[in-house]
Write an enzyme that holds these catalytic residues in place. Structure first.
Site, short mmCIF file in Angstrom:
data_model
loop_
_atom_site.label_atom_id
_atom_site.label_comp_id
_atom_site.label_asym_id
_atom_site.label_seq_id
_atom_site.Cartn_x
_atom_site.Cartn_y
_atom_site.Cartn_z
N ARG A 82 0.75 -1.37 -0.13
CA ARG A 82 0.06 0.03 0.09
C ARG A 82 0.79 1.33 0.06
NH1 ARG A 82 -1.48 2.66 4.65
NH2 ARG A 82 -3.82 3.69 4.70
N ASP B 286 11.78 -13.75 10.66
CA ASP B 286 13.10 -14.16 11.16
C ASP B 286 13.95 -13.19 11.63
OD1 ASP B 286 12.28 -16.91 10.88
OD2 ASP B 286 13.31 -17.00 8.99
N ARG C 34 17.44 -24.46 43.52
CA ARG C 34 17.42 -22.92 44.13
C ARG C 34 15.82 -22.73 44.26
NH1 ARG C 34 21.64 -21.65 40.53
NH2 ARG C 34 20.36 -20.85 39.14
N ASP D 103 15.47 -13.28 2.84
CA ASP D 103 16.75 -13.35 1.99
C ASP D 103 16.78 -14.32 0.97
OD1 ASP D 103 16.81 -15.46 4.15
OD2 ASP D 103 18.77 -15.83 3.41
N GLY E 231 10.59 -14.12 29.62
CA GLY E 231 11.03 -14.59 30.71
C GLY E 231 11.26 -15.91 30.92
O1 F6P Z 1 9.18 -16.90 7.63
C1 F6P Z 1 10.41 -17.57 7.80
C2 F6P Z 1 10.14 -18.95 8.40
O2 F6P Z 1 9.56 -18.51 9.37
C3 F6P Z 1 11.36 -19.83 8.81
O3 F6P Z 1 11.80 -19.56 9.83
C4 F6P Z 1 10.59 -21.15 8.70
O4 F6P Z 1 11.67 -22.15 8.62
C5 F6P Z 1 9.59 -21.06 7.55
O5 F6P Z 1 9.25 -19.77 7.53
C6 F6P Z 1 8.68 -21.91 7.45
O6 F6P Z 1 7.67 -21.66 6.54
P1 F6P Z 1 6.81 -22.41 5.63
O7 F6P Z 1 6.22 -23.33 6.68
O8 F6P Z 1 6.00 -21.22 5.04
O9 F6P Z 1 7.70 -22.99 4.63
#
Ligand code: F6P
Length: 380
Positions: free
Chosen positions: A20, A155, A241, A123, A213
């Protein structure tokens, strides 16, 4: 000439806002500029656009999408563009399939007069975009063609940007899951192993474990974090602990490195551990849960929508002004990113060469996790 826009790879909340913002910013400066939407990632490049709404996008196409998760353009991964590592026996066939795909894609881009392609993804998508841009220029050397990437991936492992679109929403989704799980784990005095997305990089697991946490986090980049002996040592120190329940966050990529049964084996060890039994007067029960794709869903956070707006508008700047408004021009394929609230531009080649950006033991967030989470020795 025409700008093409597509979303690619794993969907990330905020992708719609990026489309958008790019669309509106481009049209604001050049109302006549033609913009094409390609559906389902790079797969859409191999199809001629026959839907009138894709060819003739008007401003109504990007209304009422800013609050929606996922991507209204659809997304996907194109296996032809991804060669497996090493030397696969069917390499020749794979190369032929890749070339065939690229030939069709660049011919379509040429015929549709696309001179700028905005690729919104992670990437893997930027690697695919590099192949497409190189093939286009080799095939049609006289026609200008540029890729402008917008980083979108839960990621958050893309070089050239502090944050990628979707990370903040996913982080909040996972922290929300940790908080909910804490209620039940605490009530039952159990340990929970919570599996979180992150195939190569552990940023989502690490940051959600810090913010939620958790007692332990295991990420693929740092082998010591997924060593069962070390985890057990820390849990034993914990029960001694007086800790009575544990949240263990593990990034998906650990299972690739240490075995698909990593969580089950850890669970068996915790339940059988003598020192834990002795400290508790009986075994500690363990449950394994996975946040999985729930991390990627839902409305984008305010931060993700803002970032998506910033980066969509920055992509339009690069296309129309040659760089971020008021800053130096940049030549060639580029990726827009952010440093705090400021847009920045990095060359696509640099981004691809340095991604995925991985957690290291010296990363401040990793160091922080070591200070905040369970340790075998803790002087307080
Ligand atoms: O969006 C990236 C990611 O979250 C990776 O960490 C993960 O391995 C992958 O997508 C899994 O995506 P899908 O199930 O769509 O192949």
């Amino acid at each position: 000439m025409t700008v093409g826009i597509l979303t690619s790879g794993g969907d990330a909340p905020g992708m719609n806002s990026a489309v958008r913002a790019a669309f509106r910013s481009l049209k604001m400066r050049e109302p006549e500029r033609e913009i094409l939407f390609f559906r389902e990632g790079f797969r859409g490049l191999a199809r001629r656009l026959d839907s009138a709404s894709d060819r003739n996008v008007d401003r109504r196409a990007v209304r009422d999408i800013i609050h929606r998760g996922g991507t209204f353009l659809g997304t996907g991964r194109v296996p032809e563009l991804r060669l497996p590592e090493g030397d696969p026996p069917d390499l020749d066939e794979r190369l032929a399939a890749r070339d065939a795909f690229l030939r069709v894609a660049v011919a379509n881009l040429y015929q549709m007069q696309v001179d700028n392609l905005i690729v919104i993804g992670g990437d893997g998508s930027f690697r695919g975009a590099t192949l497409i841009a190189d093939t286009f220029r080799a095939t049609f050397p006289r026609r200008p063609f540029r890729v402008v990437g917008i980083p979108a991936s839960i990621d958050n492992d893309i070089h050239g940007t502090q944050y990628s679109i979707g990370f903040d929403t996913a982080l909040n989704n996972v922290v929300d899951a940790i908080r909910k799980i804490r209620d039940t784990v605490e009530s039952h005095k159990r340990a929970i192993i919570l599996e979180v997305m992150g195939n190569t990089s552990g940023w989502l697991a690490l940051q959600s474990a810090i913010a939620g946490g958790a007692a332990v986090v295991a990420i693929p980049e740092v082998a010591a974090t997924y060593d069962h002996d070390r985890i057990i040592q820390r849990l034993v120190a914990g029960v001694r602990r007086d800790y009575r329940y544990f949240i263990i966050v593990v990034a998906e990529g650990v299972h690739k490195r240490a075995g698909a049964d990593w969580s089950q084996r850890l669970s068996d060890r915790i339940e059988a551990d003598r020192a834990i039994r002795e400290a508790l007067g009986g075994p500690m029960e363990v449950r394994i849960n996975s946040v999985g794709h729930l991390a990627r869903g839902g409305s984008p956070s305010a931060l993700d929508n803002t970032l998506a707006g910033l980066l969509g508008a920055a992509a339009a700047d690069v296309i129309q002004l040659g760089g971020i408004e008021g800053e130096a021009q940049v030549a060639g394929d580029a990726v827009v990113g952010c440093r705090g609230p400021y847009p920045v531009v990095t060359s696509l080649a640099e981004v691809v060469a340095n991604s995925p950006r991985l957690v290291t033991e010296s990363s401040p967030l990793f160091q922080l996790s070591e200070k905040l989470m369970l340790q075998a020795e803790q002087p307080f």
